[in-house]
Design a protein around this motif. Sequence first.
Motif, PDB file in Angstrom:
ATOM      1  N   LEU A  41      27.218 -21.134  27.076  1.00 44.05           N
ATOM      2  CA  LEU A  41      25.941 -21.207  27.777  1.00 44.05           C
ATOM      3  C   LEU A  41      25.558 -19.846  28.340  1.00 44.05           C
ATOM      4  N   THR A  42      24.309 -19.496  28.160  1.00 43.72           N
ATOM      5  CA  THR A  42      23.771 -18.292  28.779  1.00 43.72           C
ATOM      6  C   THR A  42      23.453 -18.612  30.241  1.00 43.72           C
ATOM      7  N   PRO A  43      23.187 -17.616  31.067  1.00 38.96           N
ATOM      8  CA  PRO A  43      22.786 -17.910  32.446  1.00 38.96           C
ATOM      9  C   PRO A  43      21.540 -18.810  32.503  1.00 38.96           C
ATOM     10  N   PHE A  44      20.599 -18.618  31.577  1.00 36.55           N
ATOM     11  CA  PHE A  44      19.432 -19.492  31.555  1.00 36.55           C
ATOM     12  C   PHE A  44      19.822 -20.915  31.166  1.00 36.55           C
ATOM     13  N   GLY A  45      20.764 -21.062  30.229  1.00 36.10           N
ATOM     14  CA  GLY A  45      21.236 -22.390  29.838  1.00 36.10           C
ATOM     15  C   GLY A  45      21.883 -23.119  31.006  1.00 36.10           C
ATOM     16  N   VAL A  46      22.675 -22.400  31.796  1.00 34.13           N
ATOM     17  CA  VAL A  46      23.297 -22.987  32.985  1.00 34.13           C
ATOM     18  C   VAL A  46      22.212 -23.424  33.963  1.00 34.13           C
ATOM     19  N   PHE A  47      21.215 -22.566  34.180  1.00 29.91           N
ATOM     20  CA  PHE A  47      20.109 -22.898  35.079  1.00 29.91           C
ATOM     21  C   PHE A  47      19.364 -24.139  34.594  1.00 29.91           C
ATOM     22  N   ALA A  48      19.037 -24.191  33.295  1.00 26.60           N
ATOM     23  CA  ALA A  48      18.283 -25.321  32.740  1.00 26.60           C
ATOM     24  C   ALA A  48      19.080 -26.621  32.858  1.00 26.60           C
ATOM     25  N   LEU A  49      20.357 -26.563  32.606  1.00 22.88           N
ATOM     26  CA  LEU A  49      21.205 -27.752  32.705  1.00 22.88           C
ATOM     27  C   LEU A  49      21.270 -28.265  34.140  1.00 22.88           C
ATOM     28  N   ARG A  50      21.407 -27.350  35.080  1.00 26.48           N
ATOM     29  CA  ARG A  50      21.454 -27.759  36.486  1.00 26.48           C
ATOM     30  C   ARG A  50      20.098 -28.263  36.966  1.00 26.48           C
ATOM     31  N   ALA A  51      19.020 -27.666  36.485  1.00 27.89           N
ATOM     32  CA  ALA A  51      17.678 -28.134  36.847  1.00 27.89           C
ATOM     33  C   ALA A  51      17.453 -29.544  36.303  1.00 27.89           C
TER      34      ALA A  51
END
Length: 146
Positions: free
Chosen positions: A49-59
Amino acid sequence: MRIGRVEHLPNPFWIQLLYIVSFVIQTCDCMAFMTLKVFPILSRRSGNLTPFGVFALRAYACCLFPFKLLCFLLRGHSIGHTEVGQAVGTCFLLMHSATAAYYLYAAMTVGKGGFRVEPFTIIMLAHLGMVAWVLAAFYVEGQVGY
């Protein structure tokens, strides 16, 4: 209360169980999405996961949990006899139908930048099972007279 509508009939237990099972499963999913752990006692796994992927998953987890909590809290409203129950059942049905459709689309386009969730078969069966369960609830409860 409207004339002709029965607003006090609760859902039968088998329909309330649908919301309870979904709430438990999706709460575990939300915990996994927020912590990036399969279960809270295991080590953190972010994979590729990229940092954006981590953010999107948590969102996504932040949006999913309140919806599932609301379905759980409103599980007592009759799906066939109250507007609240019908609205909750419809939203529940749409969420699980859309999720299954998206996962199927993503799996079919995995070679073109799509993503396949694993274990795919179990996840698809769970969502389709929820869809079938709520459709059965609408059918059975809709057949009961007022």
